[in-house]
Design a protein around this motif. Structure first.
Motif, short mmCIF file in Angstrom:
data_model
loop_
_atom_site.label_atom_id
_atom_site.label_comp_id
_atom_site.label_asym_id
_atom_site.label_seq_id
_atom_site.Cartn_x
_atom_site.Cartn_y
_atom_site.Cartn_z
N TYR A 1 12.30 -18.59 1.13
CA TYR A 1 13.02 -19.79 0.73
C TYR A 1 13.58 -19.66 -0.68
O TYR A 1 14.63 -20.23 -0.98
N ASP B 1 17.46 -20.31 -1.39
CA ASP B 1 17.89 -21.32 -2.36
C ASP B 1 18.65 -20.69 -3.53
O ASP B 1 19.54 -21.31 -4.10
N THR C 1 22.10 -20.21 -2.30
CA THR C 1 22.76 -21.51 -2.25
C THR C 1 23.25 -21.91 -3.65
O THR C 1 24.36 -22.41 -3.82
N TRP C 2 22.42 -21.66 -4.65
CA TRP C 2 22.78 -21.96 -6.04
C TRP C 2 23.98 -21.11 -6.47
O TRP C 2 24.91 -21.61 -7.10
N ASP D 1 12.91 -24.58 -9.87
CA ASP D 1 14.34 -24.44 -10.12
C ASP D 1 14.62 -23.33 -11.13
O ASP D 1 15.64 -22.64 -11.03
N VAL E 1 14.34 -20.13 -9.09
CA VAL E 1 15.50 -19.99 -8.21
C VAL E 1 16.73 -19.55 -9.00
O VAL E 1 17.47 -18.65 -8.60
#
Length: 233
Positions: free
Chosen positions: A2, A6, A9-10, A81, A84
């Motif tokens: 994940y 993610d 995606t960022w 965050d 990520v």
């Protein structure tokens, strides 16, 4: 799993916003190399980062699928965050300070040259030796020693801080806002990842053979290679 999802995606969100793309545009984020420039606002602010450095960086490198953006960790981000975001970056650049420790989250399972990871630590011109050593890693940089991160240091020039801060000496280094000449950053980025396919490729993936380029000596750059990692190291 994940974290990787993610992170991609960022990266996709960053690229679509930068290029004003619609969601229908096909963007393969794995083809892009991300460079992050650490920004601070509480102290040691990087002056002209957003107005000068980032536009010049993107103007030069976007055609090579290299994207330049800022990183600010003072926005009370969730720890996940932070991880990520750092998984997305291939190179981070910032002034000596605790924020650079988050570079450890740049995961390196490199199989290709462009997937290697790099940390460029900017060394304060008015800092004590443990913040600006060129012979051994800085007090912070020791965490990258014998890691899979390429860790290098570039000392800032005399003109990087104000005359007032310069006269205050070491007692002011940790508060001094600073500037960096784009040409100096460009030369280091080119050496690390562009010229001859990057310094690992130039020296046949043998970190023991990597040398500081003569150009840096000619331009009187105070530059150090603290830790080198190449494919097959």
């Amino acid at each position: 799993l994940y974290i990787h999802r993610d992170s991609n995606t960022w990266k996709y969100a960053q690229l679509t916003r930068h290029f004003n793309l619609t969601t229908n545009n096909e963007v393969d984020v794995d083809e892009w190399f991300f460079i992050g420039f650490y920004q601070r606002h509480y102290r040691r602010t990087w002056l002209e980062l957003e107005k000068v450095i980032l536009p010049k960086c993107n103007a030069k490198y976007n055609a090579l699928k290299i994207y330049c953006t800022s990183i600010c960790l003072e926005d009370h981000l969730h720890s996940r965050d932070v991880v990520v975001m750092h998984r997305a970056f291939d190179m981070v650049i910032g002034i000596h300070g605790a924020h650079l420790t988050d570079a450890i989250w740049m995961h390196n399972d490199a199989r290709r040259q462009r997937q290697l990871k790099y940390v460029l630590e900017l060394l304060p011109i008015n800092g004590p030796l443990w913040t600006a050593s060129l012979d051994t890693p800085t007090a912070l940089g020791i965490i990258f020693w014998q890691s899979r991160l390429n860790h290098v240091g570039l000392q800032l020039s005399n003109t990087s801080i104000t005359e007032k801060d310069w006269k205050r000496g070491e007692g002011r280094w940790y508060k001094s806002d600073f500037k960096v000449q784009w040409e100096r950053l460009r030369d280091v980025i080119d050496y690390l990842i562009i010229e001859d396919g990057g310094f690992c490729n130039k020296y046949n993936d043998d970190p023991r053979q990597i040398k500081v380029p003569r150009l840096f000596q000619h331009k009187q750059y105070n530059f150090a290679i603290y830790n080198a990692y190449c494919n097959g190291s």
